[in-house]
Design a protein around this motif. Sequence first.
Motif, PDB file in Angstrom:
ATOM      1  N   UNK B 193     -35.564 -14.227-106.268  1.00 61.35           N
ATOM      2  CA  UNK B 193     -35.607 -14.719-104.891  1.00 61.35           C
ATOM      3  C   UNK B 193     -36.181 -13.680-103.958  1.00 61.35           C
ATOM      4  N   UNK B 194     -35.761 -12.451-104.199  1.00 66.70           N
ATOM      5  CA  UNK B 194     -36.264 -11.386-103.323  1.00 66.70           C
ATOM      6  C   UNK B 194     -37.780 -11.262-103.449  1.00 66.70           C
ATOM      7  N   UNK B 195     -38.223 -11.361-104.694  1.00 66.47           N
ATOM      8  CA  UNK B 195     -39.660 -11.238-104.935  1.00 66.47           C
ATOM      9  C   UNK B 195     -40.424 -12.361-104.241  1.00 66.47           C
ATOM     10  N   UNK B 196     -39.836 -13.577-104.322  1.00 62.28           N
ATOM     11  CA  UNK B 196     -40.479 -14.715-103.652  1.00 62.28           C
ATOM     12  C   UNK B 196     -40.636 -14.476-102.166  1.00 62.28           C
ATOM     13  N   UNK B 197     -39.575 -13.996-101.588  1.00 61.34           N
ATOM     14  CA  UNK B 197     -39.605 -13.778-100.143  1.00 61.34           C
ATOM     15  C   UNK B 197     -40.612 -12.701 -99.773  1.00 61.34           C
ATOM     16  N   UNK B 198     -40.631 -11.628-100.570  1.00 62.15           N
ATOM     17  CA  UNK B 198     -41.584 -10.559-100.276  1.00 62.15           C
ATOM     18  C   UNK B 198     -43.012 -11.065-100.425  1.00 62.15           C
ATOM     19  N   UNK B 202     -45.882 -11.100 -97.669  1.00 66.06           N
ATOM     20  CA  UNK B 202     -47.144 -10.403 -97.888  1.00 66.06           C
ATOM     21  C   UNK B 202     -48.330 -11.338 -97.631  1.00 66.06           C
ATOM     22  N   UNK B 203     -48.167 -12.599 -98.021  1.00 69.65           N
ATOM     23  CA  UNK B 203     -49.279 -13.537 -97.854  1.00 69.65           C
ATOM     24  C   UNK B 203     -49.651 -13.721 -96.386  1.00 69.65           C
ATOM     25  N   UNK B 208     -54.073  -9.578 -95.667  1.00 67.54           N
ATOM     26  CA  UNK B 208     -54.458 -10.750 -96.461  1.00 67.54           C
ATOM     27  C   UNK B 208     -55.176 -11.765 -95.591  1.00 67.54           C
ATOM     28  N   UNK B 209     -54.724 -11.875 -94.354  1.00 66.15           N
ATOM     29  CA  UNK B 209     -55.356 -12.871 -93.477  1.00 66.15           C
ATOM     30  C   UNK B 209     -56.800 -12.513 -93.209  1.00 66.15           C
ATOM     31  N   UNK B 210     -57.038 -11.238 -93.008  1.00 66.16           N
ATOM     32  CA  UNK B 210     -58.429 -10.860 -92.752  1.00 66.16           C
ATOM     33  C   UNK B 210     -59.299 -11.068 -93.972  1.00 66.16           C
ATOM     34  N   UNK B 211     -58.725 -10.818 -95.158  1.00 64.43           N
ATOM     35  CA  UNK B 211     -59.476 -11.087 -96.387  1.00 64.43           C
ATOM     36  C   UNK B 211     -59.835 -12.559 -96.483  1.00 64.43           C
ATOM     37  N   UNK B 281     -47.132  -5.128-101.639  1.00 71.92           N
ATOM     38  CA  UNK B 281     -46.940  -4.799-103.050  1.00 71.92           C
ATOM     39  C   UNK B 281     -46.429  -5.984-103.840  1.00 71.92           C
ATOM     40  N   UNK B 282     -45.872  -6.986-103.172  1.00 75.25           N
ATOM     41  CA  UNK B 282     -45.395  -8.150-103.913  1.00 75.25           C
ATOM     42  C   UNK B 282     -46.550  -8.889-104.571  1.00 75.25           C
ATOM     43  N   UNK B 283     -47.728  -8.778-103.986  1.00 74.59           N
ATOM     44  CA  UNK B 283     -48.876  -9.456-104.583  1.00 74.59           C
ATOM     45  C   UNK B 283     -49.628  -8.561-105.546  1.00 74.59           C
ATOM     46  N   UNK B 284     -49.655  -7.290-105.219  1.00 73.88           N
ATOM     47  CA  UNK B 284     -50.439  -6.398-106.087  1.00 73.88           C
ATOM     48  C   UNK B 284     -49.640  -5.900-107.271  1.00 73.88           C
ATOM     49  N   UNK B 285     -48.338  -6.011-107.199  1.00 69.46           N
ATOM     50  CA  UNK B 285     -47.533  -5.623-108.351  1.00 69.46           C
ATOM     51  C   UNK B 285     -47.098  -4.175-108.351  1.00 69.46           C
ATOM     52  N   UNK B 286     -47.401  -3.462-107.286  1.00 70.70           N
ATOM     53  CA  UNK B 286     -46.986  -2.062-107.272  1.00 70.70           C
ATOM     54  C   UNK B 286     -45.553  -1.918-106.804  1.00 70.70           C
ATOM     55  N   UNK B 287     -45.138  -0.710-106.560  1.00 66.43           N
ATOM     56  CA  UNK B 287     -43.778  -0.491-106.068  1.00 66.43           C
ATOM     57  C   UNK B 287     -43.778  -0.647-104.551  1.00 66.43           C
TER      58      UNK B 287
END
Lengths: 129, 317
Positions: B193-198, B202-203, B208-211, B281-287
């Motif tokens: 759940x935490x990961x989902x929220x992060x 992040x999105x 990300x919006x500028x991308x 980092x939630x999207x890129x997978x880093x810490x």
Amino acid sequence: MTLSIGSKKFMTNRLLQRKQMVIDVHHPGKATVPKSEIWEKLAEMYKIADVIFVFGFRAHFGGGQTTGFGMIYDSLDYAKKNKPKHRLARHSLYEKKKTSRKQRKEEYNNRMTKVRRTAKANVGPGKKK
Amino acid sequence: MAAPGNLAVLESDLQSAVTLLKNLQDQVMAVTAQVQALTKKVQARAYPTEKGLSLLEVKDQLLLMYLMDLTHLILDKASGGSLQGHAAVLRLVEIRTVLEKLRPLDQKMKYQIDKLVKTAVTGSLSENDPLRFKPHPSNMMSKLSSEDEEEDEAEGQSEASGKKSVKGTVKKYVPPRLVPVHYDETEAEREKKRLERARKRALSSSVIRELKEQYSDAPEEIRDARHPHVTRQSQEDQHRINYEESMMVRLSVSKREKGRRKRASVMNSQLHSLTHFSDISALTGGTPHLDEDQNPIKKRKKIPKKSRKKTGFRRRR
């Protein structure tokens, strides 16, 4: 003395026999205007002095404007009936009891210890004053 | 002075004409008999129409007038007169136009007329008639007696009247017993759940919006948009101000509210958003990393409630 007072959301409240409104005070370059000053100004504007009550003044961010509430009662009797006591006390229309709660409770408990059983129900805070 | 061919034609014609005329006479006699019988019945008030639909009454009268004018015309024509400029023709035309204009009205009344006819024939309302779901106050349970509620015919009825029924004797409220379900959120689920929220956060970050804007074909929108936290806070402030002014009270602000307000105002004044970007980092997978001046994520400790009584002995259990 650049003080300008305006009123918004004026409403006549028949149930409580008063007129209530939101008061906007505009005072650029000065500190927040004290309540008594505002009260005096309003009394001048509306010509009646003793049935106006103002409260709840909050200054806006950055200064220069203050917003509060005001109530004009139909008569002093209605004001005494409908207003909360601390607001009346501010205008010295009401005197609060000076004894503290602790003292009153002490007296009450002392009186209770002198009486036995069902007579305790008759011991009231006002009865033996 | 007809030719012999014409004579033959005339003779056959004569034959059919005579039979036709005979038929006509028979039919006319039958029609007259029927019309006379009807008139007698109407005069004997066998068809009362006071409580009927006025539209149907109007149509009846119009049709009768039409028939009368038509018979007048036939009479005139049969006795050799011409129809040129006959007054009855004009009247007929008028009645015909009125009848045609009445046709859409007829369409609208069709449902009502059908229902009335059906009720008259069968004697009761049909199965799916919504009129059956009228509220029946006589079905409500009275406080004095403890009669049971009558069986409702359809659920619509119970909804209309059942809400006000009061039980005869005051019974203690027993909550419905549902099967208890074990609460089983494991550590793994919490992490998910935490990961989902992060990830959601992040999105919607600015990076990300500028991308997205860079790669999408949609036209670039330039809006006077502030940070979402700021807009949310300003909306809440506005709501609070409205409430205070209409209720003529002052609401107290809790510490959390004060902090939120302060943070929202600070966000406007500082150049914070120029150099600090949110954590993707939630999207890129880093810490997950934090900027130096941001507060570390505190985990909420479970503070046990202070019990009022002296439960020194009990607490040790």
